[in-house]
Each structure stands twice: as C-alpha cells, then as structure tokens.
Write a protein that holds these residues in place. Structure first.
Motif, PDB file in Angstrom:
ATOM      1  N   GLU A 123       0.814  -1.214   0.000  1.00 47.52           N
ATOM      2  CA  GLU A 123       0.000   0.000   0.000  1.00 47.52           C
ATOM      3  C   GLU A 123       0.851   1.269   0.000  1.00 47.52           C
ATOM      4  O   GLU A 123       0.333   2.375   0.127  1.00 47.52           O
ATOM      5  N   GLN A 127       6.280   2.075  -4.030  1.00 49.99           N
ATOM      6  CA  GLN A 127       6.668   0.727  -4.458  1.00 49.99           C
ATOM      7  C   GLN A 127       6.442   0.487  -5.956  1.00 49.99           C
ATOM      8  O   GLN A 127       6.658  -0.617  -6.445  1.00 49.99           O
ATOM      9  N   TYR A 131       2.763  -1.561  -6.097  1.00 49.19           N
ATOM     10  CA  TYR A 131       1.626  -0.773  -5.595  1.00 49.19           C
ATOM     11  C   TYR A 131       0.498  -0.746  -6.625  1.00 49.19           C
ATOM     12  O   TYR A 131      -0.675  -0.938  -6.289  1.00 49.19           O
TER      13      TYR A 131
END
Length: 341
Positions: A123, A127, A131
């Motif tokens: 989350e 990332q 993500y």
C-alpha cells in the motif's frame, strides 16, 4: 492412607519426577528462545512504523519468560493437568475472530504480523508496479461491475461436457487440474516412496469441497444443518454465475449428490495413516484396469503428460474402483456437468 510415609514418598516421586523433568526442559527451552529472540532483535530492528504501532516494538516488549508466565494458570497443579497449567490463562483470554477457524499463540501471531508488514509494503505508493498491481486487485468497484464475466470462458469450457460422456468429463477434469482446481480426485507429482530417486504421478481420493468426506456422512443435527447451509451456498454461487434461482437449485442438488457419492466411496481418514496401504504402484495400466470406464489417456493428454508415461501410485484404489462403477450406472450422467460447474 495407611502406607508408611517413605512408601508414599516413593510412590509420588515416580509420578512427579518425570513431570518435573518435563517442566524443567520446557523452562530451559523458553530461556534459550528468549536469548535467541533478543539476539535477532538486536541484529535486525524492525522499521515499519505502522506495523510497529499495531504489534509493538519487539525490543521493548516484555521478556519472553514474562509472556509465557502470563499465559499459564498457576492455580492448577501441573501434575494433574499440565496443559491447563501451561496454557490456561491464554485459553481463557483468547477468542476466535470472525474469519478464523483456529488460532495459536505462535504461528497465528507471526502470520498476522507478516501480513501487516506485507500490507504496509503493497500500500506504499513508492513501491511502483507492486503498488499499482495491488491497487488493481483492490478495485472492488470494477470487480463488482464485471460480475461473473471473467468466468465465462471457463464456464463455456465446462459446458462442453455432455451428459454421460466420460471422455469430455475427464478432459474437463484435467483442464481444471491444470488450473489448480482439485475436481473429481486428487492428482499430483511426488516422490516414489519405493524409489525416492524418482518423481511419479500420485492419484488419490478427493473431489469434494468440504474439508473432509466424513462431513457429508454424519447424521447429527449440527452436521445436517451444515450440509443445508452448503447447499444454499452453492445455489447463491450459481445465481451469481448467471443461473436462474430454479436452475441454481437444480445445479446445487446435482453437485451435492455427486460430492456425497465421492465422500461415500472414500477411505476413512483413520485408515490412511498406514504408508504401505497408500502405496500401490499400479501405474496407468493398472489404473485403467480398476477404473475401465474412465478415459485416462484423455485425462493425461489434458494435463500435458506424455502418453508413454506409466509410473503412478494410486493411494486409494478402492475409491477409483467404486466411483468408476457408480459412473457407469444409469442416471448418473446428468450429474457430471453440474458437479464441474
């Protein structure tokens, strides 16, 4: 009560000494685990802030010994009930969450902790693709709007099964197995127990959705209620897949009838503990002999196994013999497609 004191003492020591040794060994294990945990904590301090807020900082938590002590029921004599003595307070203060069927202090805690770490990672917008991928999976609005549409290619493949046509049925079973759906029976590749240098095909009873075949066969009120709830569940799933309520009810009943038969033909769990009883190197030729109505060559082709492959262990041969004979009976053919659906 009339025994001399020395005899009473001797008698007690025979009972108490082994349990005292067990208790001392457990305490030593706790102390060693405490030391190991401290070293791991010092070597790799936890850095995820959100998860640390949820589960605490390992380095600041109470000592492992104190944790173990808080789970024990000190009012119980360990010589009378060691389990209650060791776990009593934890049992009294622990409840199952709505999505849990079991819980333990170690692995459940570790699993929840790891899931919290992973959730925080996926989350995190920094990332990148990870993500983005997670957000796509969590787009419940789009998922709900799609309904059963993503399943249509699969359902169309299954709809090719004709009533009583065991060739198309076995082909569809093989197709489902390639997707990881354990329909009809269990198939895997595993070590040959008689010759561990080789991996061979393993055939085993299975094909039921409930956790155990015994759940289909019990007649107590609780089990009967569970089976009724399971039927309702199947109906709901088929309505969501696009069937009318009447069609869904018919599909559910047919599917349940098929699963009930598989359960009835299955070997009870307490008879599967003998490794010699579940090692039967029949090979594919032997499987064709004990279940001649089933199209094994069609199945192997569907899962991509070369036709010349023979090595196979049939863990529960009686299951395949009984199911094969049942499928050859009149009236069973119309159950094939509803079961696969």
């Amino acid at each position: 009560s009339t025994l001399p004191k020395k005899h009473s003492s001797t008698r007690m020591s025979r009972v108490a000494k082994p349990k005292m040794r067990m208790t001392l060994l457990m305490l030593m294990a706790v102390l060693l685990l405490d030391v190991a945990t401290r070293r791991m904590t010092e070597a790799a301090p936890f850095s995820h802030a959100a998860t640390r807020r949820l589960y605490g900082d390992f380095s600041s938590q109470q000592d492992l010994g104190e944790q173990v002590s808080s789970m024990m029921d000190w009012s119980v004599d360990p010589c009378n009930d060691f389990y209650q003595y060791a776990c009593g307070e934890w049992l009294k203060n622990t409840t199952l969450k709505g999505d849990q069927v079991s819980v333990d202090y170690s692995f459940t805690t570790i699993g929840d902790y790891n899931n919290a770490v992973l959730k925080e990672i996926v989350e995190d917008p920094t990332q990148g693709r990870l993500y983005t991928f997670n957000q796509a999976c969590m787009n419940t609005t789009r998922i709900d709007a799609a309904g059963a549409q993503p399943l249509q290619p699969l359902m169309e493949r299954l709809n090719s099964v004709q009533a009583g046509d065991l060739d198309s049925f076995m082909s569809a079973v093989g197709f489902l197995h390639t997707l990881g759906v354990p329909a009809f029976f269990s198939f895997s590749s595993g070590v040959d127990s008689g010759n561990p240098a080789y991996q061979i095909m393993q055939f085993f009873q299975g094909g039921y959705a409930l956790p155990s075949p015994s759940m289909y066969l019990q007649n107590d009120p609780g089990s009967k209620m569970l089976l009724r709830q399971y039927l309702v569940h199947i109906e709901k799933m088929m309505v969501l897949a696009g069937q009318s309520p009447l069609q869904a009810a018919q599909t559910a009943l047919a599917a349940f009838t098929f699963e009930h038969a598989l359960a009835k033909f299955s070997t009870p769990a307490d008879q599967l503990n003998n490794p010699f009883a579940t090692y039967n190197m029949l090979n594919i030729s032997g499987l064709e002999e004990i279940a001649p109505h089933l199209s094994w060559s069609v199945y192997l082709d569907a899962i991509g196994v070369p036709a010349q492959t023979q090595a196979a262990n049939v863990g529960t041969p009686e299951f395949f013999t009984l199911v094969d004979a049942w499928l050859a009976r009149p009236g069973v053919g119309p159950l094939l497609l509803p079961y696969l659906q």
